[in-house]
Design a protein around this motif. Structure first.
Motif, mmCIF file in Angstrom:
data_model
loop_
_atom_site.group_PDB
_atom_site.id
_atom_site.type_symbol
_atom_site.label_atom_id
_atom_site.label_comp_id
_atom_site.label_asym_id
_atom_site.label_seq_id
_atom_site.Cartn_x
_atom_site.Cartn_y
_atom_site.Cartn_z
ATOM 1 N N VAL A 51 12.740 -2.102 9.381
ATOM 2 C CA VAL A 51 11.680 -1.325 10.033
ATOM 3 C C VAL A 51 10.717 -0.846 8.944
ATOM 4 O O VAL A 51 11.140 -0.291 7.926
ATOM 5 C CB VAL A 51 12.262 -0.101 10.785
ATOM 6 N N VAL A 52 9.434 -1.081 9.170
ATOM 7 C CA VAL A 52 8.399 -0.616 8.244
ATOM 8 C C VAL A 52 7.685 0.568 8.882
ATOM 9 O O VAL A 52 7.235 0.494 10.028
ATOM 10 C CB VAL A 52 7.395 -1.734 7.911
ATOM 11 N N ILE A 53 7.604 1.657 8.133
ATOM 12 C CA ILE A 53 6.920 2.867 8.629
ATOM 13 C C ILE A 53 5.613 3.047 7.869
ATOM 14 O O ILE A 53 5.609 3.156 6.644
ATOM 15 C CB ILE A 53 7.802 4.119 8.464
ATOM 16 N N TYR A 54 4.506 3.053 8.613
ATOM 17 C CA TYR A 54 3.184 3.276 8.027
ATOM 18 C C TYR A 54 2.748 4.717 8.281
ATOM 19 O O TYR A 54 2.942 5.250 9.375
ATOM 20 C CB TYR A 54 2.153 2.328 8.648
ATOM 21 N N TYR A 55 2.125 5.307 7.270
ATOM 22 C CA TYR A 55 1.635 6.683 7.408
ATOM 23 C C TYR A 55 0.432 6.872 6.491
ATOM 24 O O TYR A 55 0.145 6.047 5.609
ATOM 25 C CB TYR A 55 2.735 7.694 7.058
ATOM 26 N N ASP A 56 -0.294 7.952 6.694
ATOM 27 C CA ASP A 56 -1.429 8.318 5.840
ATOM 28 C C ASP A 56 -0.885 8.739 4.479
ATOM 29 O O ASP A 56 -0.066 9.652 4.385
ATOM 30 C CB ASP A 56 -2.199 9.465 6.507
ATOM 31 N N GLU A 57 -1.361 8.088 3.411
ATOM 32 C CA GLU A 57 -0.796 8.358 2.088
ATOM 33 C C GLU A 57 -1.069 9.781 1.600
ATOM 34 O O GLU A 57 -0.380 10.263 0.690
ATOM 35 C CB GLU A 57 -1.325 7.346 1.071
ATOM 36 N N THR A 100 17.330 -1.165 7.730
ATOM 37 C CA THR A 100 16.645 -1.076 6.451
ATOM 38 C C THR A 100 15.241 -0.545 6.709
ATOM 39 O O THR A 100 14.503 -1.092 7.536
ATOM 40 C CB THR A 100 16.556 -2.461 5.781
ATOM 41 N N VAL A 101 14.881 0.525 6.014
ATOM 42 C CA VAL A 101 13.600 1.188 6.283
ATOM 43 C C VAL A 101 12.712 1.122 5.036
ATOM 44 O O VAL A 101 13.161 1.452 3.934
ATOM 45 C CB VAL A 101 13.803 2.659 6.699
ATOM 46 N N GLN A 102 11.483 0.678 5.237
ATOM 47 C CA GLN A 102 10.487 0.645 4.176
ATOM 48 C C GLN A 102 9.333 1.568 4.561
ATOM 49 O O GLN A 102 8.857 1.537 5.691
ATOM 50 C CB GLN A 102 9.960 -0.784 3.958
ATOM 51 N N TYR A 103 8.871 2.389 3.605
ATOM 52 C CA TYR A 103 7.797 3.355 3.863
ATOM 53 C C TYR A 103 6.531 2.911 3.143
ATOM 54 O O TYR A 103 6.550 2.682 1.925
ATOM 55 C CB TYR A 103 8.217 4.748 3.390
ATOM 56 N N ILE A 104 5.428 2.804 3.881
ATOM 57 C CA ILE A 104 4.163 2.330 3.327
ATOM 58 C C ILE A 104 3.060 3.356 3.615
ATOM 59 O O ILE A 104 2.744 3.633 4.771
ATOM 60 C CB ILE A 104 3.740 0.971 3.942
ATOM 61 N N GLY A 105 2.492 3.926 2.544
ATOM 62 C CA GLY A 105 1.375 4.838 2.699
ATOM 63 C C GLY A 105 0.063 4.082 2.660
ATOM 64 O O GLY A 105 -0.136 3.205 1.809
ATOM 65 N N LEU A 106 -0.835 4.395 3.584
ATOM 66 C CA LEU A 106 -2.136 3.729 3.647
ATOM 67 C C LEU A 106 -3.249 4.718 3.325
ATOM 68 O O LEU A 106 -3.209 5.872 3.753
ATOM 69 C CB LEU A 106 -2.371 3.129 5.035
ATOM 70 N N PRO A 107 -4.281 4.277 2.591
ATOM 71 C CA PRO A 107 -5.395 5.161 2.245
ATOM 72 C C PRO A 107 -6.317 5.407 3.430
ATOM 73 O O PRO A 107 -6.256 4.703 4.448
ATOM 74 C CB PRO A 107 -6.122 4.401 1.131
ATOM 75 N N ALA A 108 -7.186 6.411 3.289
ATOM 76 C CA ALA A 108 -8.086 6.781 4.385
ATOM 77 C C ALA A 108 -9.172 5.751 4.618
ATOM 78 O O ALA A 108 -9.597 5.527 5.754
ATOM 79 C CB ALA A 108 -8.709 8.144 4.098
ATOM 80 N N SER A 109 -9.635 5.107 3.565
ATOM 81 C CA SER A 109 -10.682 4.098 3.687
ATOM 82 C C SER A 109 -10.182 2.905 4.498
ATOM 83 O O SER A 109 -9.098 2.369 4.230
ATOM 84 C CB SER A 109 -11.130 3.624 2.303
ATOM 85 N N THR A 110 -10.963 2.486 5.485
ATOM 86 C CA THR A 110 -10.553 1.367 6.339
ATOM 87 C C THR A 110 -10.337 0.098 5.526
ATOM 88 O O THR A 110 -9.324 -0.601 5.693
ATOM 89 C CB THR A 110 -11.607 1.114 7.426
#
Length: 326
Positions: free
Chosen positions: A173-179, A202-212
């Motif tokens: 499972v991949v979890i996306y969130y605001d970095e 199995t969990v992976q955490y991915i932070g995404l930036p504000a810029s599209t």
């Protein structure tokens, strides 16, 4: 000589009297608009509702609930809002509202130093109660009076429980969130982790930036790094469209499981189409009405206190037409 001076004085006195009478006649002949005695509009307590996500169904529902409650409570409500996360404009409107000395402020919480400086220092200086709505900010950092909205920790737990119902053994499972990890997303993440850490996933955490553009690039990198993941949790609803579109470029949505929240437009449509497997549905109209109710009752001394922990509104899980594990 004395007679001449006396005559001139009498003449000036007569002229002055004539001019005074003329002016008085003019004033009496003018139709002046005087107050009618009906000051209900002026006496109404002034509330302001501020958001930077105007135009989304979620925040439009908040505004609808707030306006109905303000009408019922006899309060004046001004709505200040912008689309596309214009946080700078939100802060400007917040500061102007403070200096205008409104009676109360309802605002979408922002976990930034600039926001907390305005609420903790300037709003407190003018004794203006601030209620955060939908997105909270820690009270010890902001001195906000109370919060109205969902329990984000419980929502994170609930969505993660749905994932563990669909995926029960050794899948990824991949979890996306605001970095930047604002407070409400930290709470969602904390709730999700409390459930997923007890599972065999199995969990992976991915932070995404504000810029599209940067968020798209980071999503692409994550897809390259984890090409065989089985499910996706998106904790920031505003990232949902970016993540889903990039996934669709690489692979079939089915049988991939996608789980997210309801704050952004078009997510209900994706749910109906089966592209989203589960959506946390909140109660934004209730948030709007409750925030006005508790704030107006506080301002009018109808409440002894406001709960620092906040006033929680209900939420539920809605399943898509095609579940991940059919």
């Amino acid at each position: 000589m004395r007679k001449i001076v006396t005559a001139l004085f009498i003449g000036m006195l007569i002229l002055t009297t004539l001019f005074t009478l003329q002016s008085l006649t003019h004033v009496l002949s003018v139709d002046i608009d005087l107050p009618t005695g009906d000051t209900s509009e002026d006496d109404a307590k002034r509330l302001v509702l501020i958001t930077d996500q105007m135009g989304t169904p979620f925040y439009d529902a908040i505004v609808k609930g707030a306006r109905a409650a303000a009408l019922h409570q006899g309060m004046s409500l001004e709505v200040l809002g912008y689309a596309n996360q214009n946080e700078e404009a939100l802060l400007t409107d917040l500061e102007r509202s403070i200096y205008a000395k409104v009676d109360g402020i309802i605002v979408q919480g922002k976990d930034t130093e600039a926001f907390k400086e305005l609420t903790k220092v300037k709003a407190a200086f003018y004794s203006i109660p601030v209620v955060t709505i939908a997105e909270d900010v820690p009270i010890e950092e902001s001195l906000r009076r109370t919060y109205v909205g969902s329990n984000h920790f419980q929502m994170g737990q609930t969505l993660a429980n749905v994932v563990t119902e669909d995926y029960q053994s050794y899948e990824t499972v991949v979890i996306y969130y605001d970095e930047t990890r604002p407070f409400y997303q930290r709470e969602r993440l904390r709730g999700a982790a409390a459930v997923l850490n007890e599972s065999e996933l199995t969990v992976q955490y991915i932070g995404l930036p504000a810029s599209t553009d940067e968020a798209i690039l980071q999503t692409q990198r994550a897809l390259n790094q984890y090409p065989t993941f089985d499910a996706v949790m998106i904790l920031d609803a505003q990232l949902s469209s970016i993540v889903i579109e990039e996934i669709k470029r690489r692979r079939q949505i089915e049988p991939l499981g996608i789980y997210t929240f309801d704050e952004q437009r078009n997510l209900d449509l994706l749910l109906d189409q089966g592209e989203i497997d589960a959506l946390i549905k909140q109660s934004p109209e209730k948030m709007g009405s409750m925030s006005v109710e508790v704030l107006s009752e506080w301002i009018n001394n109808e409440r002894d206190h406001l709960e620092f922990s906040g006033y929680l509104t209900p939420f539920s899980v809605e399943r898509g037409k095609s579940d991940a594990q059919d």
